[in-house]
Design an enzyme around this catalytic site. Structure first.
Site, PDB file in Angstrom:
ATOM      1  N   SER A  52      27.071  32.975  92.707  1.00 30.38           N
ATOM      2  CA  SER A  52      27.110  31.846  91.768  1.00 30.38           C
ATOM      3  C   SER A  52      26.193  31.913  90.556  1.00 30.38           C
ATOM      4  CB  SER A  52      26.806  30.550  92.501  1.00 30.38           C
ATOM      5  OG  SER A  52      27.986  30.107  93.105  1.00 30.38           O
ATOM      6  N   LYS A 112      20.301  23.641  87.082  1.00 28.72           N
ATOM      7  CA  LYS A 112      21.504  23.334  87.872  1.00 28.72           C
ATOM      8  C   LYS A 112      21.227  22.084  88.707  1.00 28.72           C
ATOM      9  CE  LYS A 112      24.659  25.638  91.148  1.00 28.72           C
ATOM     10  NZ  LYS A 112      24.909  26.897  91.886  1.00 28.72           N
ATOM     11  N   SER A 122      29.372  28.975  91.087  1.00 26.54           N
ATOM     12  CA  SER A 122      29.235  27.542  90.951  1.00 26.54           C
ATOM     13  C   SER A 122      28.239  27.113  89.877  1.00 26.54           C
ATOM     14  CB  SER A 122      28.822  26.937  92.299  1.00 26.54           C
ATOM     15  OG  SER A 122      27.541  27.407  92.682  1.00 26.54           O
TER      16      SER A 122
HETATM   17  N1  GLN Z   1      32.025  31.297  94.993  1.00 30.94           N
HETATM   18  C1  GLN Z   1      31.333  31.368  96.254  1.00 30.94           C
HETATM   19  C2  GLN Z   1      31.662  30.148  97.066  1.00 30.94           C
HETATM   20  O1  GLN Z   1      32.498  29.444  96.656  1.00 30.94           O
HETATM   21  C3  GLN Z   1      29.859  31.483  96.020  1.00 30.94           C
HETATM   22  C4  GLN Z   1      29.238  30.208  95.660  1.00 30.94           C
HETATM   23  C5  GLN Z   1      27.757  30.326  95.458  1.00 30.94           C
HETATM   24  O2  GLN Z   1      27.219  31.416  95.271  1.00 30.94           O
HETATM   25  N2  GLN Z   1      27.098  29.190  95.536  1.00 30.94           N
HETATM   26  O3  GLN Z   1      31.125  29.883  98.084  1.00 30.94           O
END
Ligand code: GLN
Length: 530
Positions: free
Chosen positions: A218, A119, A194
């Site tokens: 995420s 990532k 994400s």
């Molecule tokens: N979807 C969540 C957010 O938008 C979690 C994102 C993540 O785990 N980085 O913050």
């Protein structure tokens, strides 16, 4: 304001894999062994056990494996857009070095030449690390994140950098400044986020393994929506050194893989104490890759009533309940448990995470770090404003504003401090539940993958897709997502298992018990059939 078009960036990156033939074998055969092109199809869809066995017995070379995955990227990524950067020559060089090590009889690391997609949030020396943001478009770190150092020590091949929601803020991959990733099961749909690119890359078999980061779901949420295994370790298990910070008290790095074996290997490779992260814990790292096959006798599974309530799609509920029935047939006992404060989890998360983000992202002002606007204005403040205005996307700005507000004088007690108190209650709910059960099981997401654009204009609806994953981050617990079904429209469904802190071993063993009984992890999106 002129911003670089993301399509230009895309074209540039594709050129970097342009030397790979569509058939999946390099035009200039780097192995010199002239294997036929069908090798690709079977290599990228082999199970972990088989891939490692064949690598270790030198039946296939690391270069061949790497080349096969590069071929898959070349063939498929135009449709999926899982990768932001692939440097073919560099990947092949890494593979050659591992082959030489094997050939000379030196011991080869745990990952034995397996490709890992990373990532784009993990600093990697000499490789662009954009975080899915224009703010870091030109950033090439001079150092490796701890997890990257560990990958190199374990003899992984770093195959490419994966697309993501900007600064890891998002649930669909659509917040990337470089364009969205698409779900390999249905390219009109989102892969989750994400860690959108990491999940899509593994699901489409463009890499057998990937690293992601999980702040509120995420890793687990995109793994669930893409039909692969994804794990968020206990907070403190993996060093965050070199992970670009979103919300430091919630962020954890973890593995995405085609099966539990892959997740166990990758987790083992990256875990362990690191003095450069003060929250990294001195805890022995079990040999996850040795123990994951051992079933757990007398397993007690907690079924949280709140995770099966209103809002859960009927098809998802059915598959998850079927998975629970499989556990019962293996001798596990199911018990209802309650997590009464979980109804506050989303609200609590969006105060804690945005508060921390507003502080972490203050450094990107065009002077200390990040994009500097050409329109520098007449004052320092104008220059900051222009740089941040151009460098950050809408969701990142929304969160910085929310976080600054929640921390501001007169409001901090009402919002930030209150959120910390509720966070403690959420953790206490788990402590009580884990007095009666060994793991907690439920759905990963309330619905299957939704269409691109479906939720972009409604941030609250988007935030709800993490409703079942977010509590584990607030409580610091480990969690894993494993494939447990397909909807009637052939979209993956995930089962989430949670355990007490530092019980990743229990989690992987429990996950494998189920995996062994089913073949969901072997199902491939039609596009990955190569
Ligand atoms: N979807 C969540 C957010 O938008 C979690 C994102 C993540 O785990 N980085 O913050």
């Amino acid at each position: 304001m002129t911003l670089p078009a993301s399509s230009d960036h895309r074209r540039q990156e594709l050129n970097r894999v342009g030397q790979v033939d569509v058939s999946g074998t390099a035009k200039t055969d780097p192995t010199g062994q002239g294997k036929d092109k069908f090798v690709t199809a079977s290599l990228t869809t082999l199970t972990f056990a088989e891939l490692l066995k064949r690598l270790n017995s030198r039946d296939i070379s690391t270069v061949e494996v790497t080349d096969a995955y590069l071929g898959a990227i070349h063939k498929l990524d135009e449709r999926v857009h899982a990768f932001l950067h692939v440097d073919r020559d560099d990947a092949i060089r890494q593979a050659e070095a591992i082959d030489q090590k094997r050939a000379s009889g030196q011991p080869v690391g745990l990952l034995g030449g397996l490709p890992v997609a990373v990532k784009d949030v993990l600093c990697t020396q000499g490789q662009p690390t954009t975080c899915g943001s224009l703010m870091l478009k030109k950033y090439v770190p001079p150092y490796d994140a701890h997890a990257i150092t560990r990958l190199r020590q374990a003899d992984a091949v770093l195959i490419g950098r994966t697309n993501m929601d900007e600064f890891a803020m998002g649930s669909s991959g659509e917040n990337s400044a470089y364009g969205p990733t698409r779900n390999p099961w249905d390219t009109d749909r989102i892969p989750g986020g994400s860690s959108s690119g990491s999940a899509a890359a593994v699901a489409a078999r463009m890499s057998p393994l990937a690293l992601g980061s999980d702040t509120g779901g995420s890793i687990r949420q995109p793994a669930g929506l893409c039909g692969i295994v994804g794990m968020k370790p206990t907070y403190g298990r993996v060093s965050r050194y070199g992970l670009v910070a979103y919300a430091s008290s919630l962020d954890q790095i973890g593995p995405l893989a085609t099966d539990v074996h892959g997740a166990a290997l990758l987790l083992e490779a990256i875990s362990g104490h690191d003095a450069r992260d003060s929250t990294s814990v001195r805890q022995p790292v079990p040999a996850f890759s040795q123990s994951f096959e051992q079933p757990l006798a007398g397993l007690r599974i907690g079924v949280p009533v709140e995770h099966f309530a209103e809002g859960l799609d009927a098809e998802i509920e059915k598959s998850v309940r079927n998975a629970l029935a499989v556990y019962q047939s293996l001798g596990a006992e199911l018990k209802d448990v309650r997590l009464p404060h979980s109804k506050y989890a989303i609200a609590t998360y969006y105060l804690v995470a945005t508060s921390e983000a507003s502080s972490n992202l203050a450094r990107y002002d065009g002077v200390h770090y990040g994009h500097r606007s050409e329109q520098s204005g007449n004052s320092l403040v104008e220059m900051y404003e222009a740089s941040r205005g151009e460098g950050f996307g809408a969701e990142v700005k929304r969160r910085i504003m929310l976080g600054v507000f929640s921390l501001s004088t007169g409001y901090a007690d009402k919002f930030y401090t209150k959120a910390l108190q509720v966070r403690r209650l959420i953790r206490s709910d788990f402590d009580v539940a884990f007095e009666q059960v060994d793991v907690i099981a439920g759905p990963v997401t309330p619905t299957a993958a939704f269409k691109l654009g479906e939720k972009t204009s409604d941030p609250l609806a988007m935030y709800l897709s993490d409703i079942y994953t977010i509590s584990a981050n607030l409580a610091g617990l480990p969690g894993v997502s494993i494939p447990c079904g397909l909807t009637s429209s052939q979209l993956p469904i995930g089962l989430q298992l949670l355990a007490p802190p530092f019980e990743e071993d229990r989690l992987l063993r429990a996950a494998r018990m189920y995996e062994r009984e089913t073949d969901w992890h072997r199902r491939l999106p039609p596009l990955a059939g190569h």
